[in-house]
Motif scaffolding. Structure first.
Motif, PDB file in Angstrom:
ATOM      1  N   TRP A  95     -17.990-110.781  46.509  1.00  0.00           N
ATOM      2  CA  TRP A  95     -17.782-109.994  47.733  1.00  0.00           C
ATOM      3  C   TRP A  95     -19.082-109.502  48.353  1.00  0.00           C
ATOM      4  N   PRO A  96     -20.036-108.941  47.586  1.00  0.00           N
ATOM      5  CA  PRO A  96     -21.306-108.574  48.226  1.00  0.00           C
ATOM      6  C   PRO A  96     -22.017-109.772  48.854  1.00  0.00           C
ATOM      7  N   ARG A  97     -21.983-110.908  48.173  1.00  0.00           N
ATOM      8  CA  ARG A  97     -22.620-112.106  48.727  1.00  0.00           C
ATOM      9  C   ARG A  97     -21.952-112.525  50.037  1.00  0.00           C
ATOM     10  N   LEU A  98     -20.638-112.512  50.037  1.00  0.00           N
ATOM     11  CA  LEU A  98     -19.920-112.911  51.245  1.00  0.00           C
ATOM     12  C   LEU A  98     -20.191-111.944  52.392  1.00  0.00           C
ATOM     13  N   MET A  99     -20.185-110.655  52.106  1.00  0.00           N
ATOM     14  CA  MET A  99     -20.424-109.673  53.161  1.00  0.00           C
ATOM     15  C   MET A  99     -21.817-109.831  53.752  1.00  0.00           C
ATOM     16  N   ARG A 100     -22.824-110.133  52.896  1.00  0.00           N
ATOM     17  CA  ARG A 100     -24.173-110.366  53.424  1.00  0.00           C
ATOM     18  C   ARG A 100     -24.194-111.624  54.279  1.00  0.00           C
ATOM     19  N   GLN A 101     -23.463-112.646  53.859  1.00  0.00           N
ATOM     20  CA  GLN A 101     -23.410-113.874  54.633  1.00  0.00           C
ATOM     21  C   GLN A 101     -22.837-113.615  56.027  1.00  0.00           C
ATOM     22  N   LEU A 102     -21.803-112.823  56.067  1.00  0.00           N
ATOM     23  CA  LEU A 102     -21.070-112.620  57.321  1.00  0.00           C
ATOM     24  C   LEU A 102     -21.652-111.543  58.205  1.00  0.00           C
ATOM     25  N   ALA A 103     -22.455-110.663  57.631  1.00  0.00           N
ATOM     26  CA  ALA A 103     -22.952-109.524  58.412  1.00  0.00           C
ATOM     27  C   ALA A 103     -24.459-109.484  58.533  1.00  0.00           C
ATOM     28  N   GLY A 104     -25.168-110.519  58.056  1.00  0.00           N
ATOM     29  CA  GLY A 104     -26.610-110.587  58.249  1.00  0.00           C
ATOM     30  C   GLY A 104     -27.298-109.274  57.970  1.00  0.00           C
TER      31      GLY A 104
END
Length: 467
Positions: free
Chosen positions: A454-463
């Motif tokens: 989830w942290p990885r995905l959130m960084r991917q999606l929110a730059g």
């Protein structure tokens, strides 16, 4: 990826290999504490415990640095919804991350263990809600706390939306969808569906993303009669006539719905190692001759998947008569329908009335059910999912699919918010989760191994900054 922060260690580069949160690490302890506390609060209908769970989560978020103004607990009768805002720069539209705090009732006398205590045995974590959906709650809250402590500054608002009665009335689900729709999010991600699939050895096979749900609708059929004394039977009888109508309904099967979603689901099912050669041959033939009515009918009869790619209607409740010594003046059956997206509820009611074949039967849609269109293709999201999955599973297909049941996602789709459902866990073939049933459990790895997703995905999606 965030590693344990000791002495001011910074975040590693996004492309760096990720690892599970070790149980003894700060991240692992945080995750375990969130999960244990949530499972041990009995958030079932009638106990009024959802607000307590929301307050517990709020306290953890406040300790991590979230401002009080960014955490809202919205009372809805005895339950509540919860909204948490991770403020970004506003360069892009917000993203929503959904879960539900409530669980299905569980009786201590029926379970081997207390369902509202987290039990850790043999590599499994037992307790009501461990799978549905407190794992999602714990993962999402832990992700927010991890990113906040790391100093991550997203380029858009990230918003948690937790409902409090998804398993029953969905009143808080409707309130939540209405409140969050006003923020004009780009789309929502629902942790209460989908996720990875692995074979019995644990080898990842695919990752499913829910893009649609069938419409839940109850349709009631009633037969009426003047009745009379049971000692003087008459040839027309409401119960007999209702039974005849239901017999005709039993003999009818709604056709398989041909379309890209159906074809994708069939391809994925055929690719499974457990799929029979016969089923694979049918799918291959269907691919070669799409729209062939004979093939559509044959695949629609497949017990392992046929129900998922067409509308289904089945009687679930009966009511009739008023006394054991009186002829029934009415008899009613409730027929529960799970309607394929895009099919109108009224069209299903009309078809059942036609099939029932009794012009005196009264057919009525119960309540005010509603449907929602499937969420559109989202290549950017699927690419981000693929990158976030790399530490767990490389080069596996990401498959859109539809669920026959209902989640909070339907309320968001109905308000025009594309919603995509997936968890971070991989379901291993042969493992029994006990969702809604006895002795619900998850493998211990489901809690820890998926932590970084989830942290990885959130960084991917929110730059943003602070990566």
């Amino acid at each position: 990826m965030l590693r344990q922060l000791l002495g001011g260690l910074a975040l590693l580069a996004l492309a760096a290999p990720a690892a599970a949160a070790p149980r003894g690490s700060a991240e692992g302890r945080l995750l375990h504490d969130l999960f244990k506390t949530s499972v041990e609060i009995p958030t079932v209908k009638g106990r009024g415990q959802v607000p307590k769970m929301a307050r517990s989560l709020s306290a953890k978020l406040r300790q991590a640095g979230f401002a009080a103004r960014d955490i809202e607990i919205v009372p809805v009768g005895e339950t509540a919804a919860m909204i948490v805002r991770y403020r970004g720069s506003g360069a892009k539209s917000p993203l929503l991350f959904l879960a539900h705090m409530d669980v299905v009732e569980a009786k201590r006398a029926d379970w081997e263990r207390d369902p509202f205590k987290l039990h850790e045995e043999g590599g499994f974590l037992y307790g009501r809600g461990t799978s549905d959906n407190k794992l999602g709650v714990a993962h999402l809250v832990a992700a927010f706390i991890t990113l906040k402590k790391a100093g991550f500054r997203p380029d858009r608002d990230l918003i948690l939306g937790f409902s409090g009665d998804e398993e029953t009335d969905m009143a808080s689900s409707r309130v939540l969808a209405e409140r969050l729709a006003a923020l004009k999010p780009e789309y929502a991600i629902n942790s209460d569906s989908g996720g990875g699939r692995a074979d019995a050895s644990g080898k990842p096979l695919s990752f499913a993303v829910q893009v649609a749900e069938k419409t839940f609708a109850n349709i009631k059929v009633t037969l009426r009669n003047p009745g009379g004394h049971s000692a003087r039977p008459r040839p027309d009888n409401a119960i007999y006539e209702l039974a005849e109508v239901l017999g005709r309904v039993r003999g009818y099967t709604f056709p398989l719905v041909d379309g890209e979603l159906t074809r994708t689901m069939l391809r994925d099912a055929a690719a499974l190692s457990s799929a029979s050669e016969s089923f694979r041959a049918k799918v291959a033939a269907f691919e070669a001759a799409p729209g062939d009515p004979a093939l559509l009918a044959e695949i629609g009869r497949e017990p392992r998947l046929g129900y998922a790619v067409r509308t289904t209607c089945v009687p679930t409740l009966l009511e009739g008569g008023h006394a054991d010594n009186a002829l029934p003046q009415s008899a009613t059956a409730t027929i529960n329908c799970r309607i394929f997206p895009g099919v109108e509820i009224e069209a299903v009611r009309a078809k059942l009335a036609e099939v029932g074949g009794n012009p005196a039967a009264e057919w009525a849609i119960d309540g005010e059910p509603f449907g929602a269109a499937a969420s559109p293709s989202n290549p950017a999201l699927f690419a981000a999912i693929r990158q976030a999955l790399e530490p767990q599973a490389r080069d596996i297909p990401i498959v859109p699919y539809m669920t026959p049941g209902a989640t909070d996602g339907k309320h968001f789709r109905a308000r025009g918010i594309p919603t995509y459902g997936f968890s971070a866990d991989f379901n291993v073939g042969g493992e029994v989760a006990g969702v809604h049933g006895l002795n619900e459990r998850i493998p211990e790895r489901a809690l820890y191994d998926a932590f970084d997703f989830w942290p990885r995905l959130m960084r991917q999606l929110a730059g943003g900054a602070g990566q």
